[in-house]
Design a protein around this motif. Structure first.
Motif, mmCIF file in Angstrom:
data_model
loop_
_atom_site.group_PDB
_atom_site.id
_atom_site.type_symbol
_atom_site.label_atom_id
_atom_site.label_comp_id
_atom_site.label_asym_id
_atom_site.label_seq_id
_atom_site.Cartn_x
_atom_site.Cartn_y
_atom_site.Cartn_z
ATOM 1 N N UNK A 142 1.014 -1.059 -0.005
ATOM 2 C CA UNK A 142 -0.169 -0.085 0.213
ATOM 3 C C UNK A 142 0.688 1.196 0.267
ATOM 4 N N UNK A 143 0.638 1.946 -1.218
ATOM 5 C CA UNK A 143 1.765 3.005 -1.173
ATOM 6 C C UNK A 143 0.851 4.001 -0.213
ATOM 7 N N UNK B 30 4.261 -7.650 11.406
ATOM 8 C CA UNK B 30 3.121 -8.843 10.906
ATOM 9 C C UNK B 30 2.743 -8.960 9.559
ATOM 10 N N UNK B 31 3.309 -8.252 8.663
ATOM 11 C CA UNK B 31 3.008 -7.152 7.617
ATOM 12 C C UNK B 31 4.613 -8.133 6.441
ATOM 13 N N UNK B 32 5.275 -8.911 6.625
ATOM 14 C CA UNK B 32 6.499 -9.510 6.730
ATOM 15 C C UNK B 32 6.320 -11.143 5.967
ATOM 16 N N UNK C 280 11.948 -11.622 -0.524
ATOM 17 C CA UNK C 280 12.277 -10.406 -0.197
ATOM 18 C C UNK C 280 12.159 -8.766 -0.125
ATOM 19 N N UNK C 281 12.464 -8.136 0.072
ATOM 20 C CA UNK C 281 11.338 -6.822 0.325
ATOM 21 C C UNK C 281 11.999 -5.394 -0.757
ATOM 22 N N UNK C 282 11.358 -5.284 -0.863
ATOM 23 C CA UNK C 282 11.303 -4.110 -2.374
ATOM 24 C C UNK C 282 10.893 -3.204 -1.712
ATOM 25 N N UNK C 283 12.201 -1.923 -1.638
ATOM 26 C CA UNK C 283 11.410 -0.360 -1.033
ATOM 27 C C UNK C 283 11.304 0.217 -2.080
ATOM 28 N N UNK D 8 6.266 -0.596 -0.382
ATOM 29 C CA UNK D 8 7.372 -1.229 0.838
ATOM 30 C C UNK D 8 6.701 -2.219 0.083
ATOM 31 N N UNK D 9 7.221 -3.782 -0.276
ATOM 32 C CA UNK D 9 6.542 -4.763 -0.444
ATOM 33 C C UNK D 9 7.283 -6.454 -0.773
ATOM 34 N N UNK D 10 6.565 -7.383 -0.048
ATOM 35 C CA UNK D 10 7.750 -8.533 -0.118
ATOM 36 C C UNK D 10 7.254 -9.546 -1.511
ATOM 37 N N UNK D 11 8.456 -9.971 -1.844
ATOM 38 C CA UNK D 11 8.166 -10.635 -3.683
ATOM 39 C C UNK D 11 8.730 -9.938 -4.393
ATOM 40 N N UNK D 12 8.475 -9.729 -5.901
ATOM 41 C CA UNK D 12 8.232 -9.267 -7.295
ATOM 42 C C UNK D 12 8.032 -8.069 -7.203
ATOM 43 N N UNK D 13 9.064 -6.368 -6.866
ATOM 44 C CA UNK D 13 9.127 -5.375 -6.980
ATOM 45 C C UNK D 13 7.512 -4.905 -7.692
#
Length: 638
Positions: A76-77, A99-101, A106-109, A212-217
């Motif tokens: 969520x931006x 809890x969001x991880x 991978x983590x993308x910022x 910020x999101x996990x997985x693919x950018x």
């Protein structure tokens, strides 16, 4: 008008449909945010968020302070404000709770600068500054993003860089990917966005967007171009995308902005920012000056690497102002099985519309399928009528050439195979493209000075065989034409062109490809030699050598690989919209062959095939500068 699909997210009862005005915001925010849209805020470190059903600006602000970072939701931006300080010591802090991880992912910022000082922050760089000093000054003016996944470093920054990752927001965008292999233990994700180390006299604040999101950018900035400019006229432009398999059209959209003026990006400081580009496009698309964009598919530009049913998307951009500069970006939206979409932003291309005059953009022509550029044509003459007139020359000559070529047993591998990498089909297509370039000269604005503004030679007698050297000034190969000096008589007699225009000369390689791809014993096709007669009728690539051949020999792409707007070779047209010669697709072929080593010409113009490039023979067919209707000798036009 380009029709944007209605993109949705969230439960069916909460879906929001995107119209043209909000399409890009929906693409960049709604799609990638999986159910939340974020608005801008007005106070320092204040974040406004709201769901799709909430009215714009009705959300309660959440303060992200250094003591209590704002807790993000995965994918969520959000938007916030980053104050510019003289010492660069006041960051905006965010965290992605454990809890969001997803451990093992991978983590993308991604952090974008949506707006701020008009010119960004511009340090004073002396012209004679060393490369290291220049780099240091530039970095001092950039927003810094630090990310930590270590509980011992919840406020990552310059003092804790040994246990945090840092990246500069170049072009208004910073992207970091952590835990690439999924082997690290993520204790939480802390993001600290620091203002530039030096303000260099600027004050105020940046509006920033954080995702910020996990997985693919979910936001990606491509390094290679996704669109290429074909050409413009006084009110339209035509661009094409990368190739793809028929029936599997990518979900692509085009954004176009004036390069200067009220609807342009403030400066290049923001030219890679997802939200800055989207906000500017939304404003422009809502105005009466917005462009009219239509899309279709084409097989133009097919090369040897294409599969049998590959094609491209092409965009016609209308309602443009004459003699104006524009910038265009391509967006590609990909959806995964988990209903999470990612948005890829491709590097921008630049283009300029022509003067109001006799140049008209044409494409999708049956008898000349590789033509997609402006031709000289009086405004009162219908395009269909003009093409019928031109076809009276092209089709008979192509038929005669084909008839001569058919006397060679092209499909007989025992007697008729003249090349292991070429075929009679390649030969016929190369001749057709050369013929079309001659019969349909490429039109542009005339150069102010033929001697100082063009690399073409108007006085053929001045070519003596002595080398004129490389085109170090990067001038186009353009000849100014008048009523009495058109390449084809029907241009002034039947197409009613009575005003001056510039002709972009065909690239010499359009002729050399006929020589390379066709059976030499049958045709003995030869091309004019550089520095003897060639520059009067042909141009060449901007990066060609002094002999008119090859690539990368006239300064190359530059030490920063940006001389042509990217690491390109065989430059018939660069990413800034400058056209040097009319390539008819040979530039694309040569780039591909130089990379894949599939026959043809390498970087120095050397032949890897059985037909040599360059040079003239005592006997044989000289590729003429003009096409005379229905006059042929042995299948070639004289």
């Amino acid at each position: 008008m380009l029709r944007m699909q209605g993109f949705t997210s969230g439960p069916a009862s909460q879906r929001v449909r995107c119209d043209l005005r909000t399409a890009v915001r929906c693409l960049i925010v709604s799609l990638i945010c999986s159910g939340a849209i974020v608005s801008s805020s007005t106070a320092h470190a204040q974040v406004s968020t709201y769901t799709e059903l909430a009215a714009d600006g009705k959300a309660s602000p959440v303060v992200a302070t250094q003591i209590a970072p704002y807790a993000l939701t995965s994918s969520v931006a959000v938007r916030s404000v980053l104050n510019i300080s003289s010492d660069g010591a006041t960051p905006a802090l965010f965290t992605l709770p454990l809890s969001e991880v997803d451990q093992g992912e991978p983590i993308n910022v991604a952090v974008s600068l949506c707006n701020g000082p008009t010119r960004g922050i511009a340090p004073p760089i002396a012209e004679n500054a060393s490369s290291s000093d220049r780099a240091a000054l530039e970095e001092s003016s950039l927003v810094r993003v630090y990310v930590s996944i270590n509980a011992n470093n919840p406020r990552p920054g310059p003092d804790s860089s040994d246990i945090a990752d840092m990246v500069y927001a170049r072009g208004g965008l910073a992207q970091i990917r952590l835990n690439e292999e999924g082997s690290e233990t993520i204790e939480e994700v802390w993001v600290a966005i620091w203002p530039p180390e030096e303000a260099w006299g600027e004050t105020g604040a940046f509006e920033i967007e954080v995702l910020v999101n996990p997985g693919a950018p979910q936001q990606q900035l491509h390094s290679q171009y996704g669109i290429l400019l074909e050409d413009t006229d006084s009110s339209r432009a035509l661009v094409t995308t990368f190739n793809y398999t028929a029936g599997q059209s990518p979900n692509v959209s085009l954004m176009v902005l004036p390069s200067v003026g009220d609807y342009a990006l403030p400066s290049t400081y923001y030219n890679s920012s997802f939200c800055a580009i989207a906000d500017a496009w939304n404003t422009y698309a809502a105005s009466s000056e917005r462009p009219v964009i239509t899309s279709s598919e084409t097989t133009r530009g097919r090369t040897q690497s294409w599969q049998g049913n590959d094609q491209r998307m092409q965009f016609e951009i209308g309602n443009l102002d004459s003699t104006s500069n524009y910038t265009a970006w391509l967006l590609n939206v990909n959806s995964s099985d988990s209903n999470v979409s990612s948005v890829a932003l491709y590097p921008a291309i630049k283009f300029k519309t022509k003067q109001a005059g006799v140049c008209r953009l044409v494409w999708d022509i049956d008898f000349c399928p590789e033509v997609a550029y402006s031709i000289p044509l009086d405004p009162v003459v219908a395009t269909e009528d003009a093409l019928n007139i031109i076809n009276e020359t092209v089709t008979p000559n192509l038929a005669n050439f084909s008839k001569t070529l058919s006397t060679w047993s092209c499909n007989d591998t025992y007697f008729g195979q003249y090349s292991t990498v070429q075929s009679c089909t390649n030969c016929l297509n190369s001749y057709r493209d050369w013929l079309c370039a001659i019969a349909m000269p490429r039109c542009t604005d005339p150069v102010e000075s033929q001697s100082n503004g063009s690399a073409a030679i108007s006085d053929v007698d001045s070519l003596t065989g002595r080398s004129v050297g490389s085109n170090t000034e990067l001038l186009p190969y353009v000849l100014n034409r008048n009523v009495s000096d058109t390449r084809q008589s029907y241009i002034d007699n039947q197409l009613d062109v009575d005003g001056p225009y510039g002709e972009v000369l065909p690239c010499l390689y359009t002729c050399l490809f006929v020589q390379r791809n066709c059976p030499g014993p049958l045709l003995s096709w030869t091309c004019p030699r550089w520095d003897i007669t060639a520059q009067h009728d042909y141009g060449t690539f901007a990066d060609a050598g002094a002999n008119g051949l090859g690539a990368g020999e006239n300064g190359g792409a530059g030490s920063d690989m940006a001389r042509w707007g990217g690491p390109l070779r065989y430059i018939a047209q660069d990413a800034f919209g400058n056209t040097y010669c009319n390539a008819m697709g040979v530039d694309t072929y040569l780039r591909e062959q130089n990379t894949d080593h599939v026959g043809g010409v390498d970087a120095h113009g050397d032949s890897n095939d059985t037909v040599a490039l360059g040079g003239e023979k005592e006997a044989g067919m000289r590729a003429p500068a003009k096409v005379m209707p229905r006059t042929t000798v042995n299948g070639s036009i004289h």
